[in-house]
Every structure is written in C-alpha cells, then in structure tokens.
Design an enzyme around this catalytic site. Structure first.
Site, PDB file in Angstrom:
ATOM      1  N   LYS A  81      10.003  -4.156  14.942  1.00  0.00           N
ATOM      2  CA  LYS A  81      10.291  -2.767  14.603  1.00  0.00           C
ATOM      3  C   LYS A  81      11.255  -2.141  15.603  1.00  0.00           C
ATOM      4  O   LYS A  81      12.140  -1.351  15.228  1.00  0.00           O
ATOM      5  CB  LYS A  81       8.994  -1.957  14.533  1.00  0.00           C
ATOM      6  CG  LYS A  81       8.110  -2.306  13.340  1.00  0.00           C
ATOM      7  CD  LYS A  81       8.792  -1.993  12.021  1.00  0.00           C
ATOM      8  CE  LYS A  81       7.863  -2.160  10.845  1.00  0.00           C
ATOM      9  NZ  LYS A  81       8.518  -1.844   9.552  1.00  0.00           N
ATOM     10  N   ALA A 133      11.418   2.285   7.782  1.00  0.00           N
ATOM     11  CA  ALA A 133      10.014   2.528   8.117  1.00  0.00           C
ATOM     12  C   ALA A 133       9.713   1.839   9.434  1.00  0.00           C
ATOM     13  O   ALA A 133       9.463   0.637   9.486  1.00  0.00           O
ATOM     14  CB  ALA A 133       9.099   1.994   7.024  1.00  0.00           C
ATOM     15  N   THR A 162      11.557 -10.471   8.623  1.00  0.00           N
ATOM     16  CA  THR A 162      11.627  -9.278   7.772  1.00  0.00           C
ATOM     17  C   THR A 162      12.187  -8.095   8.553  1.00  0.00           C
ATOM     18  O   THR A 162      13.000  -7.319   8.039  1.00  0.00           O
ATOM     19  CB  THR A 162      10.237  -8.932   7.224  1.00  0.00           C
ATOM     20  OG1 THR A 162       9.729 -10.045   6.481  1.00  0.00           O
ATOM     21  CG2 THR A 162      10.289  -7.713   6.317  1.00  0.00           C
ATOM     22  N   ARG A 215      -7.364  -3.419   9.265  1.00  0.00           N
ATOM     23  CA  ARG A 215      -7.240  -2.081   9.839  1.00  0.00           C
ATOM     24  C   ARG A 215      -8.568  -1.338   9.741  1.00  0.00           C
ATOM     25  O   ARG A 215      -9.406  -1.636   8.899  1.00  0.00           O
ATOM     26  CB  ARG A 215      -6.108  -1.318   9.155  1.00  0.00           C
ATOM     27  CG  ARG A 215      -4.743  -1.829   9.573  1.00  0.00           C
ATOM     28  CD  ARG A 215      -3.591  -1.134   8.883  1.00  0.00           C
ATOM     29  NE  ARG A 215      -3.351  -1.667   7.557  1.00  0.00           N
ATOM     30  CZ  ARG A 215      -2.231  -1.437   6.869  1.00  0.00           C
ATOM     31  NH1 ARG A 215      -1.280  -0.682   7.382  1.00  0.00           N
ATOM     32  NH2 ARG A 215      -2.070  -1.958   5.665  1.00  0.00           N
ATOM     33  N   TYR A 241       5.263  -7.881  15.790  1.00  0.00           N
ATOM     34  CA  TYR A 241       5.403  -6.661  14.992  1.00  0.00           C
ATOM     35  C   TYR A 241       6.112  -5.569  15.790  1.00  0.00           C
ATOM     36  O   TYR A 241       7.084  -4.973  15.318  1.00  0.00           O
ATOM     37  CB  TYR A 241       4.026  -6.183  14.542  1.00  0.00           C
ATOM     38  CG  TYR A 241       4.042  -4.964  13.650  1.00  0.00           C
ATOM     39  CD1 TYR A 241       4.668  -4.994  12.409  1.00  0.00           C
ATOM     40  CD2 TYR A 241       3.410  -3.785  14.032  1.00  0.00           C
ATOM     41  CE1 TYR A 241       4.677  -3.881  11.575  1.00  0.00           C
ATOM     42  CE2 TYR A 241       3.409  -2.667  13.210  1.00  0.00           C
ATOM     43  CZ  TYR A 241       4.035  -2.720  11.988  1.00  0.00           C
ATOM     44  OH  TYR A 241       4.050  -1.614  11.167  1.00  0.00           O
ATOM     45  N   VAL A 295      13.167 -10.192   1.188  1.00  0.00           N
ATOM     46  CA  VAL A 295      14.334  -9.432   1.627  1.00  0.00           C
ATOM     47  C   VAL A 295      15.029 -10.074   2.826  1.00  0.00           C
ATOM     48  O   VAL A 295      16.201  -9.782   3.086  1.00  0.00           O
ATOM     49  CB  VAL A 295      13.966  -7.971   1.959  1.00  0.00           C
ATOM     50  CG1 VAL A 295      13.462  -7.247   0.724  1.00  0.00           C
ATOM     51  CG2 VAL A 295      12.952  -7.904   3.090  1.00  0.00           C
ATOM     52  N   PHE A 337       0.828  -1.210   0.000  1.00  0.00           N
ATOM     53  CA  PHE A 337       0.000   0.000   0.000  1.00  0.00           C
ATOM     54  C   PHE A 337       0.860   1.257   0.000  1.00  0.00           C
ATOM     55  O   PHE A 337       0.845   2.056  -0.947  1.00  0.00           O
ATOM     56  CB  PHE A 337      -0.935  -0.041   1.210  1.00  0.00           C
ATOM     57  CG  PHE A 337      -1.439   1.298   1.673  1.00  0.00           C
ATOM     58  CD1 PHE A 337      -2.125   2.133   0.805  1.00  0.00           C
ATOM     59  CD2 PHE A 337      -1.222   1.718   2.976  1.00  0.00           C
ATOM     60  CE1 PHE A 337      -2.585   3.379   1.226  1.00  0.00           C
ATOM     61  CE2 PHE A 337      -1.672   2.949   3.408  1.00  0.00           C
ATOM     62  CZ  PHE A 337      -2.352   3.786   2.537  1.00  0.00           C
ATOM     63  N   ASP A 367       9.785  -6.858  -3.765  1.00  0.00           N
ATOM     64  CA  ASP A 367       8.613  -7.335  -3.031  1.00  0.00           C
ATOM     65  C   ASP A 367       8.448  -8.827  -3.257  1.00  0.00           C
ATOM     66  O   ASP A 367       8.787  -9.331  -4.328  1.00  0.00           O
ATOM     67  CB  ASP A 367       7.343  -6.595  -3.493  1.00  0.00           C
ATOM     68  CG  ASP A 367       6.278  -6.531  -2.414  1.00  0.00           C
ATOM     69  OD1 ASP A 367       5.765  -7.603  -2.035  1.00  0.00           O
ATOM     70  OD2 ASP A 367       5.963  -5.430  -1.947  1.00  0.00           O
ATOM     71  N   LEU A 373      18.627  -9.784  -1.259  1.00  0.00           N
ATOM     72  CA  LEU A 373      18.262  -8.474  -1.794  1.00  0.00           C
ATOM     73  C   LEU A 373      19.045  -8.292  -3.090  1.00  0.00           C
ATOM     74  O   LEU A 373      20.050  -7.582  -3.149  1.00  0.00           O
ATOM     75  CB  LEU A 373      18.584  -7.376  -0.784  1.00  0.00           C
ATOM     76  CG  LEU A 373      17.950  -5.997  -0.968  1.00  0.00           C
ATOM     77  CD1 LEU A 373      16.474  -6.101  -1.311  1.00  0.00           C
ATOM     78  CD2 LEU A 373      18.124  -5.161   0.287  1.00  0.00           C
TER      79      LEU A 373
END
Length: 330
Positions: free
Chosen positions: A158, A123, A101, A195, A154, A66, A20, A40, A70
């Site tokens: 991060k 990100a 990831t 979401r 998650y 990835v 997205f 991707d 890569l």
C-alpha cells in the site's frame, strides 16, 4: 453527508468490485446512475456479493487478475482501485499476490486512468501508519512500519501504491486521489476472514468463545461500510489528491468490542484470550479533520447501530461465514 463538490460519473471501473467494500461501491454507483465495470479475480471476492447487480442495467462483470491485465474496452471517467487482499488471514496466505496487486495492479489501473483521461482513486489503508507512535494519526504522519515483518506484504504494498500514484500524478498529470481507509465493517464480510468484527459476530452467533488477542487493550476505530462508501465517493468527486483519512474517530478496545458483540447478539459466549499477532498495532484512530473540512464528510452510523445491522445480516445469510477458501484478491 454531503461532499464539497458535486460530480457525476458516466462509467466507473471498480477493481476488486466483488469484494466486501467493492461490491457496496458498485451498488452505490449504479444507484447514482453510473455504468459500472466490476473487475475481480474472485480470490477473496464472493460471487454472492454482486449477484443482485448482474441483471441491473449498466453493470458489467470482468473476471481478471489486475496484476496481469485490465481488459476494459469502454474508457471510464473514474477508476476506483480497490483490488487487494485486505485481511491478515488473506494477505499472510498469499503474500506475493498481495504485493503484485499493490504494485503491478496499481500500475495497470493508473495506466487505464491515464489513457482514458479518468479520475483515479487508490484505496490505501491505515496500515501505512504501521504500529503508530502518534495517536490519532493524521495524514502528515509517516508511520512506524516493519518493512520485513509478516504484515509488511500488505503495509508496504500500500505504501508503494501511494508512491506510484503520486509519481504518476506528478509525471503524467494523472488525476489521482489517495484515500486511507480505516477499519471498515458491515454486511458481506466473510466470517472467516480474520478481522475482529466478523470473527466476533460469527463466534457469538455460534455460541463459541470470542477469541481476543493479547490482553484486549489494543484499539481500533470502526467505520460502518455505508459511511466509508460515502467518504470514498466524496473524495472522488472533490478533486483532491490526498492522502485523506476515511474512518471513524471513535476508538474502542478489542475487549470492549467483544463484550459489545456478546451483548448485542444475546450470546452466552465466553471470552478467551489468545496470543497476539506479531506487529499487531497497539492503537488505531484516524484524525479526520481534513475529510471534515474539505469534503464535508464524517461518519454517521454509531458502532452499536452498525453492529446491529451487521449481526442481522450474518443471522440472515446462511453462507455469511463461508467465504472462498482459495486465493485472495479483492
């Protein structure tokens, strides 16, 4: 929006570029004159997201995980690492993929940036703040995260990615930046990704009840995708290390959001309350003082205008609610 420093890019690698947000970044970079390599594995990324880009000069698609490799031959001058499941429906379904990831994938992306002498942007997410005890959240807040809860795959991926990025910069001198993205919405979201915005829009357009978790008083801060893209590119151009919050400080309850979607769609849908997920944050609101002061950035699109654009896209896109039902990755 204007960033404090102007910088152009010749070749940009975007991991998760068919997702997205990644696909919007790819398009914006192509518009700016950059060559773009989109990496991707199409776990959550949709081929439809990048279909309009395939014939554009300077765009290259590389299908790869990835966390495993890569395979980028031409050295980039900017690496945007955006590969990761980002919705609860995705990362709860593939927890190990999410963590790989965020760890191995981040390592590989950092190594590409280092060997190429490229700028690197991670990100990250507002989820590093967990269920915050401070509101709004500024970048100095360390967060309130359950390291073994269902959302930890998650959140902690991060947080680890931020630590690895920081260590890379300090150890190798890699030119890095961490952007903490708050809830972003807009066209190309999958209706079934779990979401709030795409779920409510899909339900309202189908005449189904809008499912609000808990009592609906929990808040989120919604940033339209065009504003988020502008903030990310401003941070990349500036040269700051961050972390820096990129989000909309306008807070809204989930119940009010559901009511607004019903109103904007003209739907006759009712609102149905369902069980609230474990560790669901009670509040979420960014302090964007740093982004305003250093980047000259702040969101421009109002919630009502952004939702109108999103609803229009869902109406026009017959497959907008389909999305891949396999593994996530971008």
């Amino acid at each position: 929006m204007s960033s404090a420093v102007s910088r152009s890019w010749e070749h940009v690698v975007v991991t998760g570029g068919a997702g997205f947000l990644g696909s919007h970044l790819c398009a914006a970079l192509l518009d700016s004159g950059a060559r773009v390599t989109c990496v991707d594995d199409f776990c959550t990324g949709r081929p439809e997201n990048i279909a309009p880009l395939l014939d554009r000069p300077g765009f290259l698609l590389v299908q790869a995980n990835v966390a495993e490799e890569l395979p980028v031959r031409r050295p980039p001058d900017l690496v945007l690492h955006f590969a990761s499941p980002a919705s609860p429906a995705d990362y709860l379904r593939l927890p190990l993929h999410t963590m790989e990831t965020g760890s191995l994938g981040t390592r590989n992306a950092l190594q590409l940036a280092r060997t190429s002498g490229a700028r690197f942007v991670l990100a990250s997410t507002s989820e590093v703040y967990g269920d915050p005890q401070q509101n709004p959240q500024d970048e100095r807040y360390w967060g309130h995260v359950n390291p073994v809860g269902p959302r930890s795959v998650y959140d902690e991926a991060k947080r680890f990615g931020e630590a690895l990025t920081t260590a890379h910069a300090e150890t190798h001198g890699t030119d890095t930046c961490i952007v903490r993205l708050f809830n972003t919405y807009g066209p190309r979201m999958r209706g079934h990704d779990g979401r709030a915005v795409p779920t409510f829009v899909r339900q309202a357009l189908a005449g189904e009840p809008l499912t609000v978790t808990g009592d609906g008083r929990q808040t989120r801060s919604l940033c339209y995708v065009d504003d988020t893209v502008a903030g990310v590119l401003a941070a990349a151009a500036h040269g700051m290390r961050g972390p820096v919050n990129i989000g909309n400080p306008g807070e809204i309850t989930m119940l009010d959001l559901a009511r607004l979607v019903v109103d904007l769609t003209g739907s006759g849908s009712e609102i149905r309350f369902i069980e609230r997920p474990v560790d669901d944050p009670a509040v979420r609101c960014p302090d964007i003082t740093l982004a305003r002061d250093k980047l000259g950035w702040e969101p421009r699109v109002s919630a009502e205008e952004g939702l109108r654009r999103t609803i229009a896209w869902f109406r026009a896109d017959a497959d907008g609610e389909a999305g891949p039902q396999a593994d996530p990755g971008s």
